[in-house]
Every structure is written in C-alpha cells, then in structure tokens.
Write a protein that holds these residues in place. Structure first.
Motif, PDB file in Angstrom:
ATOM      1  N   ILE A 290       0.734  -1.337   0.107  1.00  0.00           N
ATOM      2  CA  ILE A 290       0.074   0.000   0.047  1.00  0.00           C
ATOM      3  C   ILE A 290       0.894   1.295   0.175  1.00  0.00           C
ATOM      4  N   ALA A 291       1.943   1.227   0.610  1.00  0.00           N
ATOM      5  CA  ALA A 291       2.933   2.352   0.951  1.00  0.00           C
ATOM      6  C   ALA A 291       3.617   2.562  -0.312  1.00  0.00           C
ATOM      7  N   ALA A 292       4.044   1.422  -1.159  1.00  0.00           N
ATOM      8  CA  ALA A 292       4.596   1.684  -2.224  1.00  0.00           C
ATOM      9  C   ALA A 292       3.510   2.344  -3.294  1.00  0.00           C
ATOM     10  N   ARG A 293       2.591   1.846  -3.177  1.00  0.00           N
ATOM     11  CA  ARG A 293       1.655   2.212  -4.447  1.00  0.00           C
ATOM     12  C   ARG A 293       1.409   3.810  -4.208  1.00  0.00           C
ATOM     13  N   ALA A 294       1.297   4.051  -3.168  1.00  0.00           N
ATOM     14  CA  ALA A 294       0.838   5.575  -2.812  1.00  0.00           C
ATOM     15  C   ALA A 294       2.169   6.550  -3.333  1.00  0.00           C
ATOM     16  N   ALA A 295       3.275   6.002  -2.782  1.00  0.00           N
ATOM     17  CA  ALA A 295       4.750   6.629  -3.432  1.00  0.00           C
ATOM     18  C   ALA A 295       4.874   6.441  -4.744  1.00  0.00           C
ATOM     19  N   GLY A 296       4.468   5.372  -5.582  1.00  0.00           N
ATOM     20  CA  GLY A 296       4.487   5.206  -6.955  1.00  0.00           C
ATOM     21  C   GLY A 296       5.989   4.503  -7.033  1.00  0.00           C
ATOM     22  N   ARG A 297       6.801   4.056  -6.004  1.00  0.00           N
ATOM     23  CA  ARG A 297       7.916   3.435  -6.288  1.00  0.00           C
ATOM     24  C   ARG A 297       8.326   2.362  -5.180  1.00  0.00           C
ATOM     25  N   ALA A 298       9.138   1.570  -5.188  1.00  0.00           N
ATOM     26  CA  ALA A 298       9.515   0.706  -4.239  1.00  0.00           C
ATOM     27  C   ALA A 298      10.215   1.405  -3.112  1.00  0.00           C
ATOM     28  N   LEU A 299       9.939   1.140  -1.694  1.00  0.00           N
ATOM     29  CA  LEU A 299      10.259   1.820  -0.469  1.00  0.00           C
ATOM     30  C   LEU A 299      11.227   0.993   0.289  1.00  0.00           C
TER      31      LEU A 299
ATOM     32  N   PRO B 178     -10.728  -1.205  -1.146  1.00  0.00           N
ATOM     33  CA  PRO B 178     -10.023  -0.367  -2.129  1.00  0.00           C
ATOM     34  C   PRO B 178      -8.823  -0.810  -2.614  1.00  0.00           C
ATOM     35  N   ASP B 179      -8.148  -1.837  -1.889  1.00  0.00           N
ATOM     36  CA  ASP B 179      -6.867  -2.329  -2.031  1.00  0.00           C
ATOM     37  C   ASP B 179      -7.042  -3.639  -2.607  1.00  0.00           C
ATOM     38  N   SER B 180      -8.035  -4.266  -3.081  1.00  0.00           N
ATOM     39  CA  SER B 180      -8.392  -5.594  -3.492  1.00  0.00           C
ATOM     40  C   SER B 180      -8.362  -5.483  -4.920  1.00  0.00           C
TER      41      SER B 180
ATOM     42  N   GLU C  13      -1.889  -2.090 -12.363  1.00  0.00           N
ATOM     43  CA  GLU C  13      -1.072  -1.278 -11.569  1.00  0.00           C
ATOM     44  C   GLU C  13      -0.800  -1.655 -10.102  1.00  0.00           C
ATOM     45  N   MET C  14      -2.006  -2.270  -9.618  1.00  0.00           N
ATOM     46  CA  MET C  14      -1.775  -3.040  -8.520  1.00  0.00           C
ATOM     47  C   MET C  14      -0.890  -4.362  -8.297  1.00  0.00           C
ATOM     48  N   SER C  15      -0.812  -5.071  -9.378  1.00  0.00           N
ATOM     49  CA  SER C  15      -0.295  -6.264  -9.528  1.00  0.00           C
ATOM     50  C   SER C  15       0.532  -6.461 -10.663  1.00  0.00           C
ATOM     51  N   PRO C  16       1.640  -5.449 -11.033  1.00  0.00           N
ATOM     52  CA  PRO C  16       2.144  -5.570 -12.507  1.00  0.00           C
ATOM     53  C   PRO C  16       3.001  -6.829 -12.844  1.00  0.00           C
ATOM     54  N   ALA C  17       3.109  -7.647 -11.816  1.00  0.00           N
ATOM     55  CA  ALA C  17       3.850  -9.011 -12.083  1.00  0.00           C
ATOM     56  C   ALA C  17       2.925 -10.131 -12.358  1.00  0.00           C
ATOM     57  N   SER C  18       1.546  -9.637 -12.349  1.00  0.00           N
ATOM     58  CA  SER C  18       0.366 -10.817 -12.636  1.00  0.00           C
ATOM     59  C   SER C  18       0.142 -10.859 -14.103  1.00  0.00           C
ATOM     60  N   ALA C  19       0.481 -12.275 -14.457  1.00  0.00           N
ATOM     61  CA  ALA C  19       0.095 -12.511 -15.811  1.00  0.00           C
ATOM     62  C   ALA C  19      -1.530 -12.486 -16.395  1.00  0.00           C
TER      63      ALA C  19
END
Length: 552
Positions: free
Chosen positions: A190-199, A465-467, A496-502
């Motif tokens: 959740i924090a990484a999505r809010a920041a738009g980057r890895a934290l 909201p995060d599901s 956007e939530m799961s960019p690594a999901s095929a």
C-alpha cells in the motif's frame, strides 16, 4: 518450547515474590507470587507458542532488578542487568522502549547517589542496553535504510490504532487479511503504491506514521475519544482476542475454567487500587515502580489494545494487589471510618470501570471458533470446521466471517444454494463488509445473475479499495455485458496493483481486443505470456488479436 515457556513462567513467579518482598514485605511477596502462578492468562499464554511468555518473564526480571536498585542504588551489577533486560524486552516488544527513559529519570532523581555515582550507574545501564540493541540497530540501518532500534513496524502499528474508523483493537490494513503472513506485505504494498515506487522498510514505516499523525492532527476530537476508549479497553475485564481466546481453551483446561472467573482485570484492578491506597507512602519512595506501569500502559494506548500486549503488566499488578490484600485486615481494624469509606469508594469506582460492558466475551470466543474452523477447513476436516462455524454464529450472530467461511465450505462441496443463503445472510449482518458482498457477488455470477452481482461488486470496491480481486470480478462481469470501457479501466487498475500478474495483463489484453483496441491488446497479451509462457489461453488470444490487427 512449551516446557521451556512453563519453566520461564514458574521462574517469573519466584522473581515476582522476591520483588514483592523487597518492595513491601515477605507476606506480600509470597501472595504476589501465588497470584501470578494462579493467573489464568499467565497459564494460557505460557501454553501458546508466541513471544508473550518470554515478554512476561522479562517483565518479571525487570521488576525484580528494579526493586533491587530501589533498595541498593549503588549496586552496579543490578543496573547492568536491568539494562540487559530492558534491551531484551525492547527486541521482543518495541513499545517497551518507553520504560527506558523512566529508568534514567529515576536514576538521575535519586538524591542518595553522588553525581559521579549516577554517571557510573548510567553507563552500566546504557551498557546493558547497548549490548543487545546495538547489533540490531546496526543491522537495521544496513538492511532497512533507516535508524530503527528494533523493528520498522512502529508506523504500521501506530496507524492501525489511529485512523478514521479505528476502534482501539487490531484491524487489518486490508479487509480479511488479519494474519501475520499478510501484515508486512500489505503495509509495504500500500505504501509503495501511494509513493509510486519501491520503498525501504524505514520509508514504509514513515508513510504509515504520517497517515496516523494526519488523523490525529486533522481530527483531534475523534483522536481524543479514541484514546479514551483504548484506555478503557486496557483496564477492561475482557481479554481482547488476537487469534486465540482463553475461553475456548478453558473447555479443555480446568485451571483456565476456574481462573477466568477469579483472576481477570475486573478482579485484579480493584485489588491494585486497594494496594496503591494502602501502601501509598512506600510507593512514593519507590515511585519508579508505578511510573513504569503507567509508562507501559501509555505505550499500549498509543497503539491498540489486545490481551497479549497488556498481559506483561500482570507481574507489577500482582505485587500491588498482594500489598493491598496483606494491608487490608490492619486497615479495617485501625483506619478511621471516613478513610475506610473513601477507600471503599475509590476501589468501587475502579471495579465499575474495569467491569464496564465494553466488549462481549462471547464475541472474543467467536473469533477463536472461526479461526479454529479455518484451521480445520485447511486440514480437510470440513465437517468439524462447519461445526465450529455454527458455534461461532451462535456466539456472535452479527459477525459476517463465519457465514462466509461456512458458505465457502458448502460451495466447495457443491451445496450451492445453501452457500448462497449464507452469503446473503453475511451481507445482512455485515452490510459494510466488502468481503461479504464480494462472496455473494461471486455466488451470483456462478448462477448467471450478473446484474445483481455487479451491484454488489460496486458496493464492495470502496470497502475493499486495495483488493485487485474485486476489481477483476467486476471487470469480467462488465465485459460479459459488453461494457468494455469501464471493464478496461478496472483491469488497468488491477495491472497497476499487480504488475507482475500474468492474469491481470491477460484480462486487460482480452478486454482491449474485444473493444477493438488491438495494438495495446497485443502489447498486454505479450506481457502476459512473458510472465507465464504456459498460459495457453493468453497465447490463443494473442494470436487472434494479431490476426485481427493484420487484417485491419
């Protein structure tokens, strides 16, 4: 592990007895040791494989060495061992760090010690702390990108206890994911999505700290009310369940059955009030002991209240309660009538506050029964799981969780109509539960009642909201009705939530292809195949999209 915890628990009772003897007298010490030995929560936590047993033992050690330095403030070994114990406590339970300033303040206010002696004792205390905390702090700085004495969970825990909708108890960051395996990953995601980057872990903690402080500063009245509620929950007789409650275990354990009626905060705290009243002069001279109780209690209230957080207070409270019990006969005989009335009134007020009906014990047991059902369900013992879910419903009919879990079991057994009825009931008792609406919507989709399902999924999204799963289900349902534009928007959010999901890229690519946006559809389907080369349907959809694009 349980045998070792039992030995630690027994040793803790001895240390409490010795501390009570030093602080008050031998009789009070013996009674305090027995109070802890017979404490149902102490027996309960010693039998669970978790760190509460260790924390409680370390609290007993801390209490013992604290009473030693009160009587012998120049004993260097006691100060060093006090620091070592404080460091161990901090590594086990981060909020016990609040006890360390109390120790230093008391040391520097100790007029019996010359200044040079105070410096020497401070160094011994700090040395014991540093011996345990320094390695962890250095490791955290290297691995976590920030300064943390113990863990980087402070911000997350602070937010859990301080946000709009908080009730003073534990609430998961994402609905339905209230287990340890999800807590850190959800906080990070959740924090990484809010920041738009890895934290880094330090940045994740800072993000949640800011959100908690934003709530406190923007809604001060609500924050004060919430803090007052947490203070009341802290002293309440009901042990707030985390995963397992004592009442469920008491069905197999006669010490717990007996102890849950005779040794809880509703009984203990009035005795503590009696002890503080009757031994006030002694406690004034040894004020560090009640100060540590208040500091630790404040460290809980700042965050949130569960039974395993407050239980380490019990060794201190047992000593105060024992002091009151031993002084009572003499006071009843010698105390003037007006003082007896005042003392009785004070004890009565504490008893009323501690026994005020804030929470239902049955509700606590219902949580444990539900969790037991989940464990049985995971082990394939479905009939036993169903019986536990039924019992949870009998105990707390307004909790949607057992209805949902029971419905999932029945649905997996092919009893679709019975499962659907339970999902409907879950929505009735928990209209604000996103999970309940999601499960009901999935059931409706299986029975081709797409329009009704879409309505419940729309209600579920703001509640979850995060599901990504809710958005995916709604997107598929809308796409089946030809509403591709909204479905594509939802699938983009899932990507956007799961960019690594095929699967996420496949759903988006398929919807784009159906809407005629073939260039982008091909791109998304190619990503899906790169992520999962064995996905045959994605390959077929990609070939179809390429063919249509070439024909155009």
């Amino acid at each position: 592990v349980r045998v070792l915890q039992a030995l630690l628990g027994a040793s803790g009772c001895v240390l409490v007895a010795l501390a009570g003897e030093r602080l008050f007298d031998r009789q009070a010490g013996v009674i305090a040791g027995f109070l802890l030995a017979l404490s149902a929560p102490a027996i309960f936590f010693d039998a669970l494989i978790q760190k509460t047993a260790l924390e409680t033992f370390l609290m007993c050690v801390l209490l013992y060495f604290t009473t030693r330095v009160v009587d012998e403030p120049e004993e260097r070994a006691s100060w060093f061992l006090l620091g070592l114990t404080g460091g161990g406590l901090a590594l086990s339970r981060e909020n016990t760090l609040i006890l360390l300033p109390v120790l230093f303040v008391w040391l520097w206010s100790e007029w019996r010690l010359p200044v040079r002696r105070r410096w020497a004792m401070s160094l011994m205390l700090a040395g014991g702390l540093a011996l345990l905390l320094a390695p962890a702090t250095i490791r955290n700085a290297v691995a976590g990108g920030g300064f943390h004495l113990t863990t980087s969970q402070l911000g997350t825990n602070l937010y859990i206890g301080n946000h709009p909708g908080a009730d003073g108890t534990y609430q998961p960051l994402r609905s339905g994911r209230g287990t340890a395996e999800y807590e850190r990953t959800d906080a990070t995601d959740i924090a990484a999505r809010a920041a738009g980057r890895a934290l880094t872990p330090a940045e994740v903690s800072s993000y949640w700290t800011r959100r908690a402080l934003d709530f406190v500063l923007s809604e001060p009245v609500a924050a004060i009310g919430l803090t007052a509620r947490k203070a009341m929950l802290l002293i309440n007789r009901v042990d707030i369940v985390d995963t397992e409650d004592m009442q469920t275990y008491a069905e197999w354990s006669w010490p717990l059955r007996l102890g849950r009626w005779t040794f809880h905060f509703g009984v203990l705290l009035p005795l503590v009030a009696l002890g503080v009243w009757t031994r006030w002069r002694r406690l004034q001279r040894a004020w560090i002991v009640p100060a540590m109780v208040l500091a630790y209690a404040g460290g809980i209230v700042v965050f949130y209240v569960v039974a395993r957080y407050r239980h380490p207070l019990t060794p201190f409270l047992a000593v105060f309660a024992a002091a009151g019990l031993t002084a009572l006969p003499r006071l009843v005989r010698d105390m003037p009538r007006h003082q007896r009335i005042a003392m009785a009134a004070a004890v009565l007020v504490v008893a009323i506050l501690a026994n005020w009906p804030l929470l239902s014990q049955d509700a606590m047991q219902a949580v444990s029964e539900t969790n037991l059902g989940v464990a049985l369900q995971g082990a394939g013992r479905t009939e036993e799981a169903l019986s536990r879910y039924r019992r949870a419903i009998d105990l707390q009919a307004t909790d949607p969780a057992p209805y949902l879990n029971m419905g999932a079991v029945l649905q997996g057994s092919g009893r679709i109509d019975e499962a659907a009825a339970l999902f409907v009931k879950a929505v009735e008792v928990g209209p604000d539960s996103g999970e309940a609406r999601y499960f009901l919507a999935k059931s409706l989709l299986e029975r081709q009642r797409t329009t009704e399902a879409i309505a419940h999924l729309r209600e579920a999204i703001p509640r979850m909201p995060d599901s990504p799963d809710v958005r995916t289900s709604l997107g598929i349902a809308l796409a089946s009705q030809g509403t591709f534009s909204e479905a594509i928007g939802l699938f983009r959010e899932v990507v956007e939530m799961s960019p690594a999901s095929a699967i996420a890229h496949w759903n988006l690519g398929s919807a784009l292809a159906a809407a005629g946006q073939l260039d982008e559809a091909v791109q998304e389907l190619e990503i899906s195949l790169r992520l999962d080369p064995a996905h045959t349907q994605a390959r077929a959809d990609l070939d179809s999209a390429r063919q249509l694009r070439d024909e155009q």
